[in-house]
Design an enzyme around this catalytic site. Structure first.
Site, PDB file in Angstrom:
ATOM      1  N   SER A 255       7.988   0.180  -1.146  1.00  0.00           N
ATOM      2  CA  SER A 255       6.974   0.566  -2.214  1.00  0.00           C
ATOM      3  C   SER A 255       5.367   0.314  -1.591  1.00  0.00           C
ATOM      4  CB  SER A 255       7.177  -0.436  -3.645  1.00  0.00           C
ATOM      5  OG  SER A 255       6.662  -1.554  -3.377  1.00  0.00           O
ATOM      6  N   LYS A 256       4.761   0.940  -2.573  1.00  0.00           N
ATOM      7  CA  LYS A 256       3.312   0.469  -2.254  1.00  0.00           C
ATOM      8  C   LYS A 256       2.737  -0.624  -2.009  1.00  0.00           C
ATOM      9  CE  LYS A 256       0.635   4.602  -4.569  1.00  0.00           C
ATOM     10  NZ  LYS A 256       1.156   5.172  -5.769  1.00  0.00           N
ATOM     11  N   ARG A 257       3.385  -1.801  -2.565  1.00  0.00           N
ATOM     12  CA  ARG A 257       3.031  -2.964  -2.359  1.00  0.00           C
ATOM     13  C   ARG A 257       3.109  -3.602  -0.679  1.00  0.00           C
ATOM     14  NH1 ARG A 257       6.835  -5.306  -5.395  1.00  0.00           N
ATOM     15  NH2 ARG A 257       6.859  -3.409  -6.699  1.00  0.00           N
TER      16      ARG A 257
END
Ligand code: GLU
Length: 482
Positions: A255-257
């Site tokens: 994910s973006k994280r």
């Protein structure tokens, strides 16, 4: 003939996982001598993002992946955009109603919400309850006709048999069996007349004669529904291949994280498209165990869907960095110089001769990891030295150094333009060191300081050759006389 499609929804910037789906479709089509088409699935008005389609097209063009049919960058758009085909989906939903494999339902959002609450309280999985809700079956023919004619909001739902099983088959995952009672009566046509993803996707795959559906694992739960939908139409199914999830190094869904997930982020950071493509290709597929660098042509010739792994693939940025370095050393310097152009502009170096830029790339490519670093690493090759490393100067600039440099400049001046080459420069510097009774290194440090201002860089004589005779001599003298 093999026909595959990449069918992105324009809901955001192209994700690296989607680049992989597109790439696998492309590799498979090229390997099989088939066609790979691009179809923009843009019927979901709510999730539509302005500019997303353009981003998809640009990123694939950047990655060197060309589709055989569908929209093209810069040209007229092809026919494959679902928002332009809604009449086709409506006709097909109607066709299912006539076959008795789909039906009308008139439930309001509130009614559906109450149904879900009831199911939740009873501890049963949420699913459209055909026997208690307001649809063609519970309302009867007369009332259904009346509601349709009065223009009441309605949807068309897939009729999933309540008993029996649905068998699915997947090239990567193998066979699976689902009890039909667990499968929802999927909405196919929404009350606004737009199709859901499921209807549009299956209708198009059929009409476009798709032979293999290659897509991400997140679509696997939809597979039984899709299979029932094919049966509802009375159509043959294509073959399916669901690609493994992309995982973070902690083995969670990427994910973006975890860092950048948009292809454009990698482009902007200066990754080479060849490196990114090679890297994503290996997320779920390993042509051979003994190496990892595979140019596109080789991937095409080796691609095999049967060798795609089931297990999630870890997105290891370190490996991508390493691969970028490998491609940096392999690719033609002219190509790298062209890639460097936007970063040159960012650094304020405009109008640099492409042939000269290519020489600089060649000079420093062993010492950097990214093309974008070159304008910073070798700024002195594109303009005057901005800062001289004072610490380095304090260490290597002695009282006698200025005189030695000026004498060296005079000796070097005896080399004319034609002889201003690495070996000759090397010869003059060594002869000068010898006449002074010192090692050549003692001259090279202050030379590097005068010419580049820095303590690290490519070979000194090669640097001077590329920089040129006049500029090199000017810098040597200017620093000595500062
Ligand atoms: N439009 C879907 C997506 O955005 C396509 C999935 C499929 O390939 O069937 O991923």
């Amino acid at each position: 003939m093999v026909r595959v499609r990449f069918a992105p929804s324009p809901t955001g910037m192209l994700h690296v996982g989607s680049l992989r789906s597109g790439l696998y479709n492309y590799l498979f089509a090229r390997h099989m001598g088939g066609a790979c088409i691009l179809r923009i699935e843009d019927t979901d008005q709510v999730r539509f993002v302005e500019g997303a389609e353009q981003n998809i097209l640009e990123m694939f063009a950047w990655a060197g992946i060309e589709f055989d049919e569908g929209p093209h960058v810069g040209g007229a758009y092809g026919p494959y955009r679902q928002s332009e085909r809604t009449a086709i989906y409506r006709e097909h939903a109607q066709f299912l109603i006539e076959r008795g494999t789909a039906y009308y339902a008139f439930d309001t959002a509130e009614e559906l919400e109450r149904m879900r609450e009831r199911q939740q309280q009873a501890g049963i999985a949420p699913k459209y309850d055909r026997s208690s809700m307001r649809n063609q079956f519970t309302l009867g023919e007369e009332e259904t006709k009346r509601l349709l004619e009065s223009g009441t909001d309605r949807v068309i739902r897939l009729f999933v048999p309540l008993t029996g099983e649905t068998r699915t088959s997947d090239i990567v995952r193998g066979e699976s069996v689902f009890a039909n009672r667990t499968i929802d009566d999927q909405i196919l046509l929404k009350s606004d007349g737009f199709p859901t993803y499921h209807l549009a996707n299956i209708v198009d795959d059929h009409l476009m004669e798709i032979t293999h559906v290659i897509r991400g694992e997140e679509w696997l739960p939809s597979l039984p529904k899709h299979v029932i939908l094919y049966d509802a139409f009375g159509w043959d199914r294509p073959q399916f291949a669901h690609l493994p999830l992309l995982l973070s190094p902690e083995r969670k869904k990427l994910s973006k994280r975890d860092g950048d997930v948009a292809v454009s982020d990698y482009k902007e950071k200066g990754f080479l498209p060849e490196a990114l493509v090679n890297f994503v290709a290996l997320l779920g597929w390993n042509p051979t165990a003994d190496r990892e660098i595979f140019p596109m042509e080789e991937m095409i010739s080796m691609f095999d869907l049967a060798k795609v792994n089931k297990a999630g693939a870890i997105f290891d940025i370190e490996k991508l960095n390493w691969m970028n370095g490998m491609y940096l050393r392999e690719l033609p310097v002219e190509r790298l110089a062209a890639d460097m152009q936007p970063f040159m502009e960012q650094a304020g170096f405009n109008g640099v001769d492409p042939a000269y830029a290519a020489k600089v790339v060649n000079l420093v490519k062993e010492r950097i990891h990214f093309v974008k670093d070159i304008p910073l690493f070798a700024d002195y090759m594109f303009g005057p030295v901005k800062n001289f490393d004072e610490e380095y100067a304090a260490k290597h600039w002695k009282p006698e150094t200025a005189g030695q440099m000026l004498e060296l400049a005079d000796r070097l001046e005896t080399l004319d333009e034609a002889n201003w080459i690495t070996e000759k420069i090397d010869g003059v510097v060594r002869a000068h060191a010898e006449s002074l009774g010192i090692s050549a290194g003692k001259l090279i440090h202050p030379m590097r300081l005068s010419i580049t201002g820095k303590r690290v860089g490519a070979g000194m004589f090669e640097t001077m050759e590329v920089l040129g005779r006049t500029e090199s001599l000017t810098r040597l003298r200017a620093y000595a006389q500062r």
